[in-house]
Design a protein around this motif. Sequence first.
Motif, PDB file in Angstrom:
ATOM      1  N   GLY A 261      20.760  20.782  96.130  1.00 37.74           N
ATOM      2  CA  GLY A 261      21.947  20.837  95.279  1.00 37.74           C
ATOM      3  C   GLY A 261      21.609  21.370  93.895  1.00 37.74           C
ATOM      4  O   GLY A 261      20.451  21.428  93.485  1.00 37.74           O
ATOM      5  N   SER A 262      22.628  21.741  93.174  1.00 36.35           N
ATOM      6  CA  SER A 262      22.455  22.316  91.847  1.00 36.35           C
ATOM      7  C   SER A 262      22.086  21.257  90.808  1.00 36.35           C
ATOM      8  O   SER A 262      22.619  20.148  90.805  1.00 36.35           O
ATOM      9  CB  SER A 262      23.747  23.011  91.415  1.00 36.35           C
ATOM     10  OG  SER A 262      23.607  23.500  90.100  1.00 36.35           O
ATOM     11  N   THR A 263      21.176  21.624  89.932  1.00 42.40           N
ATOM     12  CA  THR A 263      20.774  20.769  88.812  1.00 42.40           C
ATOM     13  C   THR A 263      21.349  21.298  87.501  1.00 42.40           C
ATOM     14  O   THR A 263      21.083  20.742  86.441  1.00 42.40           O
ATOM     15  CB  THR A 263      19.235  20.706  88.702  1.00 42.40           C
ATOM     16  OG1 THR A 263      18.736  22.033  88.465  1.00 42.40           O
ATOM     17  CG2 THR A 263      18.609  20.139  89.957  1.00 42.40           C
ATOM     18  N   ARG A 264      22.122  22.370  87.585  1.00 41.59           N
ATOM     19  CA  ARG A 264      22.627  23.070  86.401  1.00 41.59           C
ATOM     20  C   ARG A 264      23.412  22.155  85.457  1.00 41.59           C
ATOM     21  O   ARG A 264      23.186  22.149  84.252  1.00 41.59           O
ATOM     22  CB  ARG A 264      23.491  24.252  86.829  1.00 41.59           C
ATOM     23  CG  ARG A 264      23.845  25.164  85.681  1.00 41.59           C
ATOM     24  CD  ARG A 264      24.563  26.423  86.135  1.00 41.59           C
ATOM     25  NE  ARG A 264      23.734  27.101  87.118  1.00 41.59           N
ATOM     26  CZ  ARG A 264      24.204  27.695  88.217  1.00 41.59           C
ATOM     27  NH1 ARG A 264      25.489  27.727  88.451  1.00 41.59           N
ATOM     28  NH2 ARG A 264      23.388  28.286  89.060  1.00 41.59           N
ATOM     29  N   GLU A 265      24.351  21.376  85.992  1.00 44.08           N
ATOM     30  CA  GLU A 265      25.198  20.524  85.148  1.00 44.08           C
ATOM     31  C   GLU A 265      24.367  19.456  84.424  1.00 44.08           C
ATOM     32  O   GLU A 265      24.540  19.223  83.223  1.00 44.08           O
ATOM     33  CB  GLU A 265      26.294  19.857  85.983  1.00 44.08           C
ATOM     34  CG  GLU A 265      27.209  18.934  85.197  1.00 44.08           C
ATOM     35  CD  GLU A 265      28.021  19.625  84.113  1.00 44.08           C
ATOM     36  OE1 GLU A 265      28.562  18.924  83.240  1.00 44.08           O
ATOM     37  OE2 GLU A 265      28.114  20.871  84.116  1.00 44.08           O
ATOM     38  N   ALA A 266      23.450  18.821  85.144  1.00 44.09           N
ATOM     39  CA  ALA A 266      22.601  17.794  84.529  1.00 44.09           C
ATOM     40  C   ALA A 266      21.742  18.397  83.420  1.00 44.09           C
ATOM     41  O   ALA A 266      21.627  17.832  82.326  1.00 44.09           O
ATOM     42  CB  ALA A 266      21.728  17.128  85.581  1.00 44.09           C
ATOM     43  N   LYS A 267      21.158  19.539  83.686  1.00 43.94           N
ATOM     44  CA  LYS A 267      20.305  20.184  82.685  1.00 43.94           C
ATOM     45  C   LYS A 267      21.116  20.632  81.468  1.00 43.94           C
ATOM     46  O   LYS A 267      20.616  20.599  80.347  1.00 43.94           O
ATOM     47  CB  LYS A 267      19.552  21.352  83.299  1.00 43.94           C
ATOM     48  CG  LYS A 267      18.466  20.891  84.256  1.00 43.94           C
ATOM     49  CD  LYS A 267      17.724  22.063  84.842  1.00 43.94           C
ATOM     50  CE  LYS A 267      16.588  21.597  85.720  1.00 43.94           C
ATOM     51  NZ  LYS A 267      15.793  22.730  86.207  1.00 43.94           N
ATOM     52  N   ARG A 268      22.367  21.037  81.686  1.00 43.14           N
ATOM     53  CA  ARG A 268      23.244  21.410  80.574  1.00 43.14           C
ATOM     54  C   ARG A 268      23.486  20.204  79.671  1.00 43.14           C
ATOM     55  O   ARG A 268      23.421  20.290  78.443  1.00 43.14           O
ATOM     56  CB  ARG A 268      24.573  21.966  81.088  1.00 43.14           C
ATOM     57  CG  ARG A 268      25.492  22.473  79.973  1.00 43.14           C
ATOM     58  CD  ARG A 268      26.877  22.820  80.469  1.00 43.14           C
ATOM     59  NE  ARG A 268      27.600  21.664  80.988  1.00 43.14           N
ATOM     60  CZ  ARG A 268      28.154  20.703  80.239  1.00 43.14           C
ATOM     61  NH1 ARG A 268      28.059  20.749  78.938  1.00 43.14           N
ATOM     62  NH2 ARG A 268      28.808  19.712  80.801  1.00 43.14           N
ATOM     63  N   ILE A 269      23.745  19.056  80.288  1.00 42.59           N
ATOM     64  CA  ILE A 269      23.969  17.825  79.521  1.00 42.59           C
ATOM     65  C   ILE A 269      22.696  17.437  78.776  1.00 42.59           C
ATOM     66  O   ILE A 269      22.730  17.104  77.592  1.00 42.59           O
ATOM     67  CB  ILE A 269      24.452  16.682  80.448  1.00 42.59           C
ATOM     68  CG1 ILE A 269      25.841  17.026  80.995  1.00 42.59           C
ATOM     69  CG2 ILE A 269      24.455  15.346  79.715  1.00 42.59           C
ATOM     70  CD1 ILE A 269      26.302  16.145  82.140  1.00 42.59           C
ATOM     71  N   CYS A 270      21.569  17.510  79.448  1.00 43.00           N
ATOM     72  CA  CYS A 270      20.286  17.166  78.825  1.00 43.00           C
ATOM     73  C   CYS A 270      19.980  18.051  77.621  1.00 43.00           C
ATOM     74  O   CYS A 270      19.394  17.592  76.645  1.00 43.00           O
ATOM     75  CB  CYS A 270      19.144  17.288  79.828  1.00 43.00           C
ATOM     76  SG  CYS A 270      19.129  16.043  81.123  1.00 43.00           S
TER      77      CYS A 270
END
Length: 109
Positions: free
Chosen positions: A61-70
């Motif tokens: 799955g994509s980690t993009r959203e979590a990394k954006r928040i981080c």
Amino acid sequence: MTIDHGEGAEPTSRTTANGFGQLTALPSDFEALFDAVEDEWQDRALCSQTDPEAFFPEKGGSTREAKRICSGCEVKADCLEYALHNDERFGIWGGMSERERRRLKRGII
């Protein structure tokens, strides 16, 4: 002369860098107190205010959203340090996936 180490304190012996012993007294709940202060950063983490599912995506799955928040989080470094110290195997911590953290530990990144 009697030294009062406080309730629950037990004298302990430590060796200092110069090789001499040092007697100290630590309260019996010192580790719990230290852990509570050390983990205070979690209350300020942006992920604590968002959906945890984003930080633990399905395999592939994509980690993009979590990394954006981080990327905008003030405690990102504390979070990453915690994950590395506690060998967190799953999820996004400090803006890094488990694979990225493994590489970081091995000195590849």
